[in-house]
Design a protein around this motif. Structure first.
Motif, mmCIF file in Angstrom:
data_model
loop_
_atom_site.group_PDB
_atom_site.id
_atom_site.type_symbol
_atom_site.label_atom_id
_atom_site.label_comp_id
_atom_site.label_asym_id
_atom_site.label_seq_id
_atom_site.Cartn_x
_atom_site.Cartn_y
_atom_site.Cartn_z
ATOM 1 N N ASN A 11 0.816 -1.213 0.000
ATOM 2 C CA ASN A 11 0.000 0.000 0.000
ATOM 3 C C ASN A 11 0.854 1.270 0.000
ATOM 4 O OD1 ASN A 11 -2.448 -1.385 -0.045
ATOM 5 N ND2 ASN A 11 -2.548 -1.525 2.205
ATOM 6 N N GLU A 12 2.007 1.219 0.660
ATOM 7 C CA GLU A 12 2.903 2.381 0.658
ATOM 8 C C GLU A 12 3.393 2.670 -0.756
ATOM 9 O OE1 GLU A 12 6.048 1.586 3.378
ATOM 10 O OE2 GLU A 12 4.766 1.687 5.163
ATOM 11 N N PHE A 13 3.772 1.621 -1.477
ATOM 12 C CA PHE A 13 4.240 1.822 -2.846
ATOM 13 C C PHE A 13 3.090 2.240 -3.761
ATOM 14 C CE2 PHE A 13 7.928 -0.956 -1.652
ATOM 15 C CZ PHE A 13 8.913 -0.037 -1.955
ATOM 16 N N HIS A 14 1.919 1.635 -3.571
ATOM 17 C CA HIS A 14 0.798 1.945 -4.457
ATOM 18 C C HIS A 14 0.304 3.375 -4.258
ATOM 19 C CE1 HIS A 14 -3.247 1.442 -6.362
ATOM 20 N NE2 HIS A 14 -2.501 0.737 -7.207
ATOM 21 N N ALA A 15 0.622 3.951 -3.111
ATOM 22 C CA ALA A 15 0.217 5.338 -2.847
ATOM 23 C C ALA A 15 1.086 6.357 -3.574
ATOM 24 C CB ALA A 15 0.259 5.607 -1.340
ATOM 25 N N PRO A 18 8.116 7.404 -11.579
ATOM 26 C CA PRO A 18 8.723 6.677 -12.706
ATOM 27 C C PRO A 18 8.448 5.178 -12.728
ATOM 28 C CG PRO A 18 10.294 8.243 -11.788
ATOM 29 C CD PRO A 18 9.110 8.238 -10.870
ATOM 30 N N ILE A 19 8.187 4.545 -11.566
ATOM 31 C CA ILE A 19 7.996 3.092 -11.603
ATOM 32 C C ILE A 19 6.754 2.706 -12.393
ATOM 33 C CG2 ILE A 19 9.193 2.733 -9.407
ATOM 34 C CD1 ILE A 19 6.448 2.037 -8.176
ATOM 35 N N TRP A 20 5.765 3.627 -12.495
ATOM 36 C CA TRP A 20 4.547 3.276 -13.230
ATOM 37 C C TRP A 20 4.764 3.344 -14.739
ATOM 38 C CZ3 TRP A 20 2.651 0.981 -9.487
ATOM 39 C CH2 TRP A 20 2.508 1.547 -8.227
ATOM 40 N N ALA A 21 5.759 4.112 -15.173
ATOM 41 C CA ALA A 21 6.015 4.237 -16.615
ATOM 42 C C ALA A 21 6.866 3.099 -17.161
ATOM 43 C CB ALA A 21 6.699 5.570 -16.898
ATOM 44 N N TYR A 22 7.419 2.294 -16.273
ATOM 45 C CA TYR A 22 8.300 1.196 -16.687
ATOM 46 C C TYR A 22 7.596 -0.130 -16.385
ATOM 47 C CZ TYR A 22 12.713 -1.441 -17.215
ATOM 48 O OH TYR A 22 13.701 -2.301 -17.619
ATOM 49 N N ASP A 56 -1.426 -8.421 -16.957
ATOM 50 C CA ASP A 56 -1.204 -7.383 -17.969
ATOM 51 C C ASP A 56 -1.084 -6.017 -17.312
ATOM 52 O OD1 ASP A 56 -1.180 -6.463 -20.826
ATOM 53 O OD2 ASP A 56 -2.976 -5.406 -20.148
ATOM 54 N N ALA A 57 -1.973 -5.736 -16.352
ATOM 55 C CA ALA A 57 -1.951 -4.429 -15.687
ATOM 56 C C ALA A 57 -0.665 -4.208 -14.908
ATOM 57 C CB ALA A 57 -3.167 -4.301 -14.770
ATOM 58 N N TRP A 58 -0.218 -5.232 -14.211
ATOM 59 C CA TRP A 58 0.939 -5.063 -13.337
ATOM 60 C C TRP A 58 2.276 -5.216 -14.049
ATOM 61 C CZ3 TRP A 58 1.171 -2.787 -8.859
ATOM 62 C CH2 TRP A 58 -0.012 -2.635 -8.131
ATOM 63 N N LEU A 59 2.320 -6.033 -15.089
ATOM 64 C CA LEU A 59 3.597 -6.321 -15.738
ATOM 65 C C LEU A 59 3.823 -5.579 -17.046
ATOM 66 C CD1 LEU A 59 3.952 -10.194 -15.249
ATOM 67 C CD2 LEU A 59 5.075 -8.385 -13.941
ATOM 68 N N PHE A 60 2.766 -5.237 -17.757
ATOM 69 C CA PHE A 60 2.962 -4.797 -19.137
ATOM 70 C C PHE A 60 2.385 -3.431 -19.485
ATOM 71 C CE2 PHE A 60 3.024 -9.504 -19.258
ATOM 72 C CZ PHE A 60 4.347 -9.664 -19.637
ATOM 73 N N GLN A 61 1.656 -2.798 -18.576
ATOM 74 C CA GLN A 61 1.075 -1.493 -18.896
ATOM 75 C C GLN A 61 1.895 -0.351 -18.274
ATOM 76 O OE1 GLN A 61 -1.327 -1.048 -21.102
ATOM 77 N NE2 GLN A 61 -1.231 -3.281 -21.369
ATOM 78 N N PRO A 62 2.143 0.727 -19.029
ATOM 79 C CA PRO A 62 2.986 1.832 -18.544
ATOM 80 C C PRO A 62 2.227 2.852 -17.717
ATOM 81 C CG PRO A 62 2.390 2.223 -20.812
ATOM 82 C CD PRO A 62 1.785 0.894 -20.450
ATOM 83 N N HIS A 63 1.457 2.393 -16.745
ATOM 84 C CA HIS A 63 0.768 3.308 -15.845
ATOM 85 C C HIS A 63 0.418 2.546 -14.564
ATOM 86 C CE1 HIS A 63 -2.890 1.234 -17.073
ATOM 87 N NE2 HIS A 63 -2.595 1.495 -18.336
ATOM 88 N N ARG A 64 0.002 3.270 -13.545
ATOM 89 C CA ARG A 64 -0.283 2.666 -12.240
ATOM 90 C C ARG A 64 -1.583 1.849 -12.311
ATOM 91 N NH1 ARG A 64 -1.150 6.521 -7.137
ATOM 92 N NH2 ARG A 64 -2.921 7.123 -8.424
#
Length: 470
Positions: free
Chosen positions: A373-377, A383-387, A460-468
């Protein structure tokens, strides 16, 4: 592997097959076929992100390394004997080797011709090699080691000379800085090491020490053996002055802990925690895959740790419990289960990062859910969401997202399928692929099989999409 930004902060953790020949036919025929199509083996193993790493046309089964290193002069003399099997009719083949003067190459005890082009050593045997024929290559070489450089993440890696010896951490492709080999995790092999150093120094390698070190004419030779398949980047020959502690973990696994004298006050902690972590992971991930465990702390400010098989290596700092939990989790995820292509690095680093969270949960300091939850906040602009971590980029292989979002993927999966299925999945995954190679698709398939759920959208959402992910 894990970074340690001493003086700044710990960055997201950093870590890394039996072999993967061009086909899966057993290498049992010693005679070439009646009609042969001899041609050179490829100069790369087939990883599109690292086209020059590894080599094609053969599959290594064993390395026998004899290394004589003198820290004062930084001179290394080596003889590497490679047992392999052809996976095609071979007129010539390549080995990966950076630097050094190659003195002689033989194939099946016959003189072979060779040429150098960059890090490629091309060997032409006196007689061509038939498809599926077994052969032995011996390379004699000498010179001053030249460590590899990665300005994006790692800095210096490979065989790194130190004032009293050498710090040897080779991920991803630094093993060619100290011995000729098929330098890609897609080709795993067993290893024997004979490391000769000036008397008074200690040489540490993978596996278990074979007999007592022998000393003659001011030099001592240490012989180590790792008879479980190992990727070349996990091989080490770290040497210098060390204080050692040897014994067994509480669960009975042989253990060796070694620290540079600068860190002698941390030897007991390294030994105790490494044993405790190894035993605990054996209950979570399944039986420990190797014959010994432990760790090495050297006085070289690498800024990272590496999960060298059986002996994680910590560069210039005393590791805390979380870092040791990370590197020892790699003994399952990365060492026993090895990726076929570097793009799937999250299968190493995401799993080891999640192991850190599981360790904190086990010790009662913080739950994995709280860490998630700390990271998801973090804001959507982080930058981690774009990669997307499911496709590690060759120019930024050890990006924080591969670690953090990789670990978050596993927690999202755990919440979706429940603890009972999730932890059964981890044990099934390590058991079914023990000592082998793995891909992301295989993990997704197994997760769906055991859970009975369609998990494509989640992965797909967690591994392959460039957004949170939501």
């Amino acid at each position: 592997m894990r970074f340690d930004r001493r003086g700044v902060a710990l960055l997201a953790t950093l870590s890394l097959l039996a072999c993967a020949p061009a086909d899966d036919r057993p290498a049992h025929a010693d005679n070439p076929p009646g009609v042969a199509d001899y041609r050179p083996g490829a100069a790369g193993i087939g990883d599109p992100d690292f086209p020059k790493d590894g080599n094609g046309g053969y599959d290594v089964s064993h390395y026998d390394l004899a290394v004589d290193y003198t820290p004062k002069t930084k001179q290394l003399a080596g003889q590497t004997t490679i047992e392999a099997a052809a996976t095609q009719d071979l007129s010539s083949f390549n080995l990966d080797l950076a630097g050094y003067t190659v003195r002689q190459v033989t194939v099946n005890n016959a003189e072979a011709t060779f040429k150098r082009a960059g890090d490629e050593l091309t060997v032409t045997p006196a007689k061509p090699l038939g498809d599926r024929s077994r052969f032995t290559v011996k390379v004699d070489y000498a010179g001053q080691p030249e460590a590899a450089q990665d300005n994006e993440n790692l800095g210096t890696y490979g065989f790194i000379p130190t004032p009293d010896g050498a710090f040897v951490a080779s991920e991803p492709n630094g093993s060619k800085t100290w011995f000729p080999n098929n330098d890609h995790p897609a080709d795993k092999a067993t290893f024997d090491f004979a490391i000769t150093v000036p008397a008074g120094l200690t040489a540490l390698a993978n596996g278990e020490l074979q007999g007592q070190p022998t000393t003659a004419e001011g030099k001592t030779t240490y012989r180590w053996r790792e008879l479980h398949p190992m990727a070349t980047y996990l091989a080490t020959a770290t040497l210098g002055k060390f204080d050692l502690r040897q014994g067994q973990t509480p669960g009975g696994i042989p253990e060796v802990a070694a620290v540079d004298p600068k860190f002698k006050n941390g030897l007991d902690k390294l030994y105790k925690v490494s044993g405790e972590v190894t035993d605990y992971w054996s209950t979570v991930f399944g039986p420990y895959p190797f014959s010994s465990t432990g760790g090495i702390v050297d006085d070289y400010a690498a800024g990272y740790a590496l999960e060298n098989q059986t002996k994680p290596l910590y560069g210039g700092f005393e590791p805390d419990e979380v870092i040791m939990a990370h590197e020892l989790a790699h003994q399952w995820f990365g060492d026993s289960l090895t990726i076929k292509r570097w793009k799937d690095l999250w299968l190493n680093e995401g799993f080891a990062t999640y192991a850190e969270w599981l360790w904190q949960e086990h010790k009662g300091t913080k739950t994995a859910d709280a860490i998630f939850n700390e990271f998801h906040a973090r804001p959507a602009s982080d930058p981690i969401w774009a990669y997307p971590p499911g496709r590690a980029k060759p120019t930024d292989l050890f990006n924080a997202s591969v670690y953090t979002r990789g670990g978050m993927t596993l927690h999202a999966l755990r919440k979706e399928i429940g603890d009972e299925t999730f932890f059964r999945l981890l044990k099934t995954w390590t058991a079914e692929h023990r000592y082998g190679h793995v891909t992301t698709e295989e993990f997704i398939d197994l997760a769906e099989q055991l859970s009975g759920k369609n998990l494509r959208t989640l992965f797909d959402a967690w591994l392959f999409q460039p957004h949170r992910p939501a």
